[in-house]
Design an enzyme around this catalytic site. Structure first.
Site, short mmCIF file in Angstrom:
data_model
loop_
_atom_site.label_atom_id
_atom_site.label_comp_id
_atom_site.label_asym_id
_atom_site.label_seq_id
_atom_site.Cartn_x
_atom_site.Cartn_y
_atom_site.Cartn_z
N GLU A 1 7.19 83.88 110.78
CA GLU A 1 6.32 84.99 110.30
C GLU A 1 5.34 85.40 111.39
O GLU A 1 4.14 85.55 111.13
CB GLU A 1 5.55 84.55 109.04
CG GLU A 1 6.45 84.00 107.95
CD GLU A 1 5.73 83.63 106.66
OE1 GLU A 1 4.55 84.02 106.48
OE2 GLU A 1 6.33 82.92 105.84
N GLU B 1 4.64 75.90 102.27
CA GLU B 1 3.21 75.52 102.18
C GLU B 1 2.88 74.42 101.17
O GLU B 1 1.97 74.61 100.36
CB GLU B 1 2.37 76.77 101.88
CG GLU B 1 2.57 77.90 102.87
CD GLU B 1 1.76 79.14 102.54
OE1 GLU B 1 1.11 79.18 101.47
OE2 GLU B 1 1.79 80.10 103.34
C1 XIL Z 1 2.74 88.17 102.18
C2 XIL Z 1 3.34 89.56 102.04
O1 XIL Z 1 3.59 90.09 103.33
C3 XIL Z 1 2.39 90.46 101.28
O2 XIL Z 1 2.99 91.73 101.03
C4 XIL Z 1 2.00 89.81 99.95
O3 XIL Z 1 1.02 90.61 99.30
C5 XIL Z 1 1.45 88.42 100.18
O4 XIL Z 1 2.40 87.66 100.91
N1 XIL Z 1 2.77 83.51 104.22
C6 XIL Z 1 4.00 83.72 103.63
C7 XIL Z 1 4.40 85.09 103.25
O5 XIL Z 1 4.82 82.77 103.55
O6 XIL Z 1 5.22 85.11 102.11
C8 XIL Z 1 3.19 85.97 103.03
O7 XIL Z 1 3.65 87.30 102.79
C9 XIL Z 1 2.26 85.91 104.20
C10 XIL Z 1 1.75 84.50 104.39
#
Ligand code: XIL
Length: 377
Positions: free
Chosen positions: A266, A160
């Site tokens: 994701e 990001e």
């Molecule tokens: C999220 C986790 O799933 C949560 O447990 C944490 O509180 C916040 O981060 N983008 C990403 C991930 O790259 O690392 C994030 O994961 C979700 C959004």
């Protein structure tokens, strides 16, 4: 009628197949449904990593061939203050993945979020110089290389760092290092991690045109400069209507123009959504849970909602499968609806529905539609 041995054998096969089809344990594993198309992954979260009997492990071993840590390898959780290390969850993750022979993702080397302030400051609390911050990044890469990179082979090097309009995110990394933060991060990874690792740039809303064009330009620039980049990570935190599958397909084509593979890193679908139960322009993160915005608190969806959700998953997988030549891996952000981060984000405490397995660890109608979709390709 005489029963020949062949007829008897055929009858037995037919009846065994019929029995298997009725048995719920004969569900097609996702990794078999996508065999020859792409890897399929899930995340291990903190609850799973601290409980070897967690029910998610059975689903992971049945359905997935790749795993990502939800939080265990982020800078903050691993290294909350200068000399404090919490490596056990990441160690458990790497040991588990290696023992199961799973593809493993190092998520993430460098990210503006979940990175503590100490990273950017000297011992008096003053901002670090560019050189000192680059050195600190190098130390982290070196530690990750020494401890995990013999087994963890795919790395989200930077997460990001590009905004939707294509500009560099004004993170602390960017403010101290400058606009070449991402380039320097990839150079450090290239110098410190083994050359057989796979390096990804990872981001959300990767279908937005501004970000998409900037990521393509960055990848081409790195390639021209001989900086190792091996793939593009589209997070895939998608909604019920957005993005349009046409835009998802167009993005695969744009990213493929770099010659790099796309990893969906994701994937989840936010059934409750950001605005379905709210007016526009509200600060959704401040919203308290109410009966209106949390309509299915017992975790059970009415059939028409299950159907809407399954249809959306099917159309997304139809698009992914049409582009399977471009796609290396599809990772779900979680295993079951119970462990999805969307129960906490952006509204804390909702009962959300995002993944293919329900809160009882059973495949949902969406699971079956995804498998059927895979069989058509
Ligand atoms: C999220 C986790 O799933 C949560 O447990 C944490 O509180 C916040 O981060 N983008 C990403 C991930 O790259 O690392 C994030 O994961 C979700 C959004």
């Amino acid at each position: 009628m005489t029963v020949t041995p062949l007829a008897l054998a055929t009858a037995l096969i037919v009846s065994t197949t019929a029995m298997l089809a009725d048995d719920s344990s004969s569900v097609t594993p996702l990794k078999d449904a996508f065999d020859g198309k792409f890897l399929v992954g899930a995340t291990l979260n903190g609850w799973m990593l601290s409980d070897a009997d967690h029910p998610a492990y059975e689903l992971i071993e049945t359905h997935f061939n790749s795993v990502s840590p939800a939080n265990a390898m982020k800078w903050g959780p691993m290294n909350p203050s200068l000399d404090e290390y919490e490596l056990e969850p990441a160690d458990t993750f790497a040991a588990y993945g290696a023992a199961q022979g799973l593809d493993m993702i190092g998520h993430t080397l460098f990210w503006h979020s979940q990175t503590p302030d100490w990273v950017f400051e000297d011992e008096e609390g003053n901002p670090l110089t560019r050189e000192a911050l680059l050195e600190r990044m190098r130390e982290r890469a070196r530690m990750m290389a020494a401890r995990y990179a013999d087994r963890v082979k795919t790395w989200d090097v930077v997460n990001e760092s590009i905004e939707s309009d294509g500009s560099w995110r004004k993170s602390k990394f960017q403010q101290i290092i400058g606009d070449d933060f991402t380039e320097q991060a990839f150079r450090i990874a290239m110098e410190e991690l083994p050359s057989d690792c796979v390096f990804l740039y990872n981001d959300y809303s990767m279908t937005d045109e501004g970000r998409r064009d900037a990521v393509v330009a960055m990848a081409k620039d790195f390639q021209a400069k001989g900086i190792k980049i091996d793939g593009i990570g589209m997070q895939g935190h998608w909604g019920m209507d957005f993005p349009d599958t046409k835009d998802i397909a167009a993005s695969f084509e744009a990213y493929a123009s770099t010659g790099l593979k796309v990893h969906i890193t994701e994937l989840d679908i936010d059934l409750l959504g950001r605005d379905r139960f709210f007016g526009a322009n509200v600060d959704i993160r401040k919203i308290e849970v109410t009966e209106e915005n949390n309509p299915f608190p017992d975790g059970k969806l009415p059939p028409e909602e299950e159907e809407r959700f399954a249809t959306r998953y099917a159309e997304i997988f139809d698009t992914l499968l049409k582009h399977s030549d471009t796609i290396e891996r599809v990772t779900f952000w979680g295993v079951t609806d119970q462990d999805s981060w969307l129960n906490f984000f952006p509204v804390r405490g909702r009962t959300n529905f995002a993944l293919l397995f329900n809160r009882e660890n059973e495949p949902k109608p969406a699971f079956h539609r995804v498998v059927e979709t895979a069989k058509k390709h």
